[in-house]
Scaffold this motif. Sequence first.
Motif, mmCIF file in Angstrom:
data_model
loop_
_atom_site.group_PDB
_atom_site.id
_atom_site.type_symbol
_atom_site.label_atom_id
_atom_site.label_comp_id
_atom_site.label_asym_id
_atom_site.label_seq_id
_atom_site.Cartn_x
_atom_site.Cartn_y
_atom_site.Cartn_z
ATOM 1 N N PHE A 194 5.303 40.326 -53.317
ATOM 2 C CA PHE A 194 4.150 39.467 -53.607
ATOM 3 C C PHE A 194 3.654 38.813 -52.314
ATOM 4 C CE2 PHE A 194 1.744 35.883 -55.078
ATOM 5 C CZ PHE A 194 1.273 36.210 -56.344
ATOM 6 N N ALA A 206 -2.350 37.759 -58.606
ATOM 7 C CA ALA A 206 -1.241 38.430 -59.282
ATOM 8 C C ALA A 206 -1.756 39.577 -60.144
ATOM 9 C CB ALA A 206 -0.455 37.435 -60.126
ATOM 10 N N PHE A 219 2.608 36.944 -64.835
ATOM 11 C CA PHE A 219 2.681 35.856 -63.857
ATOM 12 C C PHE A 219 2.583 34.499 -64.549
ATOM 13 C CE2 PHE A 219 0.794 32.944 -60.774
ATOM 14 C CZ PHE A 219 1.585 33.172 -59.669
ATOM 15 N N ASP A 221 0.596 42.289 -61.560
ATOM 16 C CA ASP A 221 1.549 41.404 -62.243
ATOM 17 C C ASP A 221 0.866 40.794 -63.466
ATOM 18 O OD1 ASP A 221 3.423 39.607 -63.083
ATOM 19 O OD2 ASP A 221 3.612 38.549 -61.176
ATOM 20 N N THR A 235 6.626 35.286 -60.385
ATOM 21 C CA THR A 235 6.042 36.613 -60.456
ATOM 22 C C THR A 235 7.061 37.562 -61.071
ATOM 23 O OG1 THR A 235 5.153 38.469 -59.185
ATOM 24 C CG2 THR A 235 6.735 37.072 -58.044
ATOM 25 N N SER A 236 6.572 38.527 -61.862
ATOM 26 C CA SER A 236 7.478 39.540 -62.405
ATOM 27 C C SER A 236 7.746 40.627 -61.361
ATOM 28 C CB SER A 236 6.887 40.158 -63.673
ATOM 29 O OG SER A 236 5.666 40.811 -63.383
ATOM 30 N N LEU A 237 7.018 40.588 -60.250
ATOM 31 C CA LEU A 237 7.242 41.512 -59.138
ATOM 32 C C LEU A 237 8.302 40.911 -58.203
ATOM 33 C CD1 LEU A 237 3.470 42.163 -58.350
ATOM 34 C CD2 LEU A 237 4.957 43.547 -59.814
#
Length: 197
Positions: A57, A27, A35, A32, A50-52
């Motif tokens: 991801f 991550a 995470f 990221d 995940t912030s994505l």
Amino acid sequence: MLDEFNLVVATYRQRENDCISELWYFAREIGDTRFDASKTGLPSLVVARTSLDPEFFASKAYEKILDNPWYFRYILKLTPIHVTVEASLEAITQAALELASKKLGPNETYKVETHIRLSDLTRDEVITAIAGKIQNRVNLDYPAKVILVEVIGDRAGIAVIPPKMVVSVEKTRREARQRQKQQENVEETGDLDLEGF
């Protein structure tokens, strides 16, 4: 366990902590910095946030395996999740239908796939509740999209994704080997062609 997760990850039994470390490291590598991951209380299963975008991801993990087949040692399978809800039949059905209305094209085929753990819900009742309200054609072998329901205790993760978005590390390693062989064959053929001049 995280209540709000957007990745479900399979690993080896008793390697959950190693899997979380590996996820965290990857991550960071793809940018990221927020995470988070946790064990689920079940052997071989981890959830993460995940912030994505979770599909991004997963696609980055897929690319990484193709480029370096042995990069991941503890992650076995990685599944992106779009939304988490209470693990009740009503909440799951509503969330799945809302996602399907956005992510399932009018002519796309689909199948419902469920993994139910630590719950009294049954696979058949979940599939019937969702499929009974979708007009698209079902294709169990080669669907355009999978409506995926991952129930873990009192939480359920739901996604509507192309089948290839579920990243199996072993399957992708095989694909990487096939690509490498094809590349070697092309290079050998190219060398032979050059010899003819």
